[in-house]
Design a protein around this motif. Structure first.
Motif, PDB file in Angstrom:
ATOM      1  N   ALA A 129      -3.944   3.765  -9.328  1.00  0.00           N
ATOM      2  CA  ALA A 129      -4.663   4.378 -10.454  1.00  0.00           C
ATOM      3  C   ALA A 129      -6.181   4.341 -10.220  1.00  0.00           C
ATOM      4  N   LYS A 130      -6.692   3.219  -9.704  1.00  0.00           N
ATOM      5  CA  LYS A 130      -8.132   3.089  -9.460  1.00  0.00           C
ATOM      6  C   LYS A 130      -8.571   3.966  -8.290  1.00  0.00           C
ATOM      7  N   LEU A 131      -7.723   4.093  -7.278  1.00  0.00           N
ATOM      8  CA  LEU A 131      -8.051   4.955  -6.141  1.00  0.00           C
ATOM      9  C   LEU A 131      -8.113   6.426  -6.561  1.00  0.00           C
ATOM     10  N   GLN A 132      -7.264   6.791  -7.490  1.00  0.00           N
ATOM     11  CA  GLN A 132      -7.310   8.164  -8.014  1.00  0.00           C
ATOM     12  C   GLN A 132      -8.642   8.425  -8.721  1.00  0.00           C
ATOM     13  N   LEU A 133      -9.107   7.435  -9.491  1.00  0.00           N
ATOM     14  CA  LEU A 133     -10.401   7.574 -10.168  1.00  0.00           C
ATOM     15  C   LEU A 133     -11.539   7.640  -9.155  1.00  0.00           C
ATOM     16  N   ILE A 134     -11.447   6.845  -8.092  1.00  0.00           N
ATOM     17  CA  ILE A 134     -12.475   6.880  -7.036  1.00  0.00           C
ATOM     18  C   ILE A 134     -12.489   8.248  -6.370  1.00  0.00           C
ATOM     19  N   LYS A 135     -11.321   8.782  -6.092  1.00  0.00           N
ATOM     20  CA  LYS A 135     -11.217  10.116  -5.482  1.00  0.00           C
ATOM     21  C   LYS A 135     -11.926  11.172  -6.346  1.00  0.00           C
ATOM     22  N   LYS A 136     -11.637  11.146  -7.647  1.00  0.00           N
ATOM     23  CA  LYS A 136     -12.255  12.121  -8.550  1.00  0.00           C
ATOM     24  C   LYS A 136     -13.766  11.925  -8.636  1.00  0.00           C
ATOM     25  N   ASP A 137     -14.198  10.649  -8.639  1.00  0.00           N
ATOM     26  CA  ASP A 137     -15.631  10.349  -8.729  1.00  0.00           C
ATOM     27  C   ASP A 137     -16.374  10.848  -7.491  1.00  0.00           C
ATOM     28  N   LEU A 138     -15.820  10.617  -6.313  1.00  0.00           N
ATOM     29  CA  LEU A 138     -16.477  11.037  -5.071  1.00  0.00           C
ATOM     30  C   LEU A 138     -16.496  12.556  -4.919  1.00  0.00           C
ATOM     31  N   GLU A 139     -15.470  13.219  -5.419  1.00  0.00           N
ATOM     32  CA  GLU A 139     -15.415  14.678  -5.297  1.00  0.00           C
ATOM     33  C   GLU A 139     -16.451  15.375  -6.187  1.00  0.00           C
ATOM     34  N   LYS A 140     -17.034  14.617  -7.118  1.00  0.00           N
ATOM     35  CA  LYS A 140     -18.086  15.182  -7.966  1.00  0.00           C
ATOM     36  C   LYS A 140     -19.439  15.245  -7.253  1.00  0.00           C
ATOM     37  N   ILE A 141     -19.577  14.531  -6.138  1.00  0.00           N
ATOM     38  CA  ILE A 141     -20.855  14.492  -5.422  1.00  0.00           C
ATOM     39  C   ILE A 141     -21.119  15.859  -4.792  1.00  0.00           C
ATOM     40  N   LYS A 142     -22.317  16.344  -4.947  1.00  0.00           N
ATOM     41  CA  LYS A 142     -22.695  17.632  -4.380  1.00  0.00           C
ATOM     42  C   LYS A 142     -22.656  17.567  -2.856  1.00  0.00           C
ATOM     43  N   GLY A 143     -21.954  18.514  -2.248  1.00  0.00           N
ATOM     44  CA  GLY A 143     -21.829  18.555  -0.795  1.00  0.00           C
ATOM     45  C   GLY A 143     -20.519  18.004  -0.282  1.00  0.00           C
ATOM     46  N   VAL A 144     -19.725  17.391  -1.176  1.00  0.00           N
ATOM     47  CA  VAL A 144     -18.420  16.848  -0.783  1.00  0.00           C
ATOM     48  C   VAL A 144     -17.365  17.941  -0.940  1.00  0.00           C
ATOM     49  N   TYR A 145     -16.618  18.178   0.130  1.00  0.00           N
ATOM     50  CA  TYR A 145     -15.573  19.208   0.099  1.00  0.00           C
ATOM     51  C   TYR A 145     -14.260  18.652  -0.452  1.00  0.00           C
ATOM     52  N   GLU A 146     -13.853  17.469   0.033  1.00  0.00           N
ATOM     53  CA  GLU A 146     -12.564  16.905  -0.366  1.00  0.00           C
ATOM     54  C   GLU A 146     -12.560  15.411  -0.080  1.00  0.00           C
ATOM     55  N   VAL A 147     -11.797  14.682  -0.871  1.00  0.00           N
ATOM     56  CA  VAL A 147     -11.619  13.242  -0.659  1.00  0.00           C
ATOM     57  C   VAL A 147     -10.120  12.967  -0.521  1.00  0.00           C
ATOM     58  N   VAL A 148      -9.737  12.271   0.545  1.00  0.00           N
ATOM     59  CA  VAL A 148      -8.316  11.981   0.770  1.00  0.00           C
ATOM     60  C   VAL A 148      -8.134  10.500   1.106  1.00  0.00           C
ATOM     61  N   TYR A 149      -6.954  10.011   0.836  1.00  0.00           N
ATOM     62  CA  TYR A 149      -6.544   8.659   1.220  1.00  0.00           C
ATOM     63  C   TYR A 149      -5.021   8.656   1.265  1.00  0.00           C
ATOM     64  N   GLN A 150      -4.447   7.599   1.788  1.00  0.00           N
ATOM     65  CA  GLN A 150      -2.987   7.501   1.871  1.00  0.00           C
ATOM     66  C   GLN A 150      -2.437   7.129   0.495  1.00  0.00           C
ATOM     67  N   GLU A 151      -1.937   8.116  -0.194  1.00  0.00           N
ATOM     68  CA  GLU A 151      -1.457   7.895  -1.554  1.00  0.00           C
ATOM     69  C   GLU A 151      -0.209   7.008  -1.557  1.00  0.00           C
TER      70      GLU A 151
END
Length: 292
Positions: A129-151
């Motif tokens: 659940a926390k990793l999902q929030l981190i993914k969404k937070d990082l994807e908000k950064i300008k210049g970031v295309y995508e954030v991935v991790y081993q779900e």
């Protein structure tokens, strides 16, 4: 002619050996827990969130994204490993080709991969659940295309770790109960050999506290000696394993091992005192006819 047993003789060696064996097994379980926790910590520190950047991102833009990521509270703070690593698309292509043995760049005529940052996350955030929030937070950064991790990897590891800890804790608890009972019976047998001496002391007017004091002190000394011997065996086993098992040295946390040895010493003294006191109390209350 058989050697006569002296009045007041006491099977010290047998009690110390029983305590040493008991404390060694308990300490060994503690050693396994310490090293398994360190192993899990290392595994978690090597789990990465990959932040892929836009292809047209400039060097200044990459540095800006790095500064924003660095400021995030969930990024690992460590002197042992680098928390954020930049991987260019050329390095990523090289890694992919080395891993798959397929040169997709030559086949496609271009490198479709992107520059990225590999971000290590603090252990407190190692939940799906926390990793999902981190993914969404990082994807908000300008210049970031995508954030991935081993779900689902975090939850799978957490579930397996919990099972391991439950098994180790259950084993240690069962061993503790069995061992305390065995040591308690050993001390009871030792006190049994002293029952007539204890009754003689009562008959001449000795108080219960006066009778108990030397036995309890002896129990504490026996527990301390057992703890020292068990601690020495644990340290010897640990050092032997470190020298002969490659990579085991990185799992050692010597501050926690010192606390474990101290706990083994304290537990030895506690078992020695409590078992001796309990056994003495029984014979101090026993009627004369029951002594036979």
């Amino acid at each position: 002619m058989p050697k006569k047993k002296k009045i007041g003789s006491y099977p010290n060696a047998m009690i110390v050996m029983s305590l040493t064996a008991a404390l060694f097994l308990i300490g060994f379980c503690g050693l396994l827990v310490i090293q398994s926790k360190k192993l899990v910590s290392i595994i978690r520190q090597n789990i990465e969130v990959r932040v892929f950047l836009n292809k047209e991102e400039t060097k200044a833009g990459q540095d800006s994204i790095l500064s924003v990521i660095n400021a995030k509270p969930y990024v690992l703070v460590s002197t042992e490993v680098k928390p954020i690593t930049f991987v260019s698309k050329e390095e990523a292509a090289k890694e992919f080709i080395e891993g798959t043995k397929e040169d997709f760049v030559t086949f496609l005529g271009e490198n479709p991969l992107r520059d990225s940052y590999r971000v290590k996350i603090q252990e407190d955030y190692f939940e799906e659940a926390k990793l999902q929030l981190i993914k969404k937070d990082l994807e908000k950064i300008k210049g970031v295309y995508e954030v991935v991790y081993q779900e689902d990897l975090a939850d799978n590891i957490n579930r397996n770790v919990t099972k391991i800890y439950v098994v180790l804790a259950s084993f240690a608890l069962i061993m503790l109960i069995i061992i305390v009972l065995l040591v308690n019976n050993t001390i009871k047998l030792a006190i049994y050999s002293q029952r007539f001496l204890i009754r003689s002391m009562q008959l001449v007017g000795a108080t219960n506290g006066f009778i108990q004091r030397p036995y309890v002190m002896r129990g504490a000394i026996q527990g301390l000696i057992g703890g020292v011997l068990a601690g020495a065996l644990l340290i010897g086993l640990q050092q032997l394993a470190v020298r002969n098992v490659e990579g085991l040295g990185m799992l050692q946390e010597y501050d926690k091992i010192i606390i474990l040895i101290g706990s083994v010493l304290a537990l030895g003294i506690l078992i020695g005192i409590s078992s001796t006191y309990q056994s003495l109390a029984r014979y101090l209350r026993m009627a004369l006819d029951d002594l036979y």
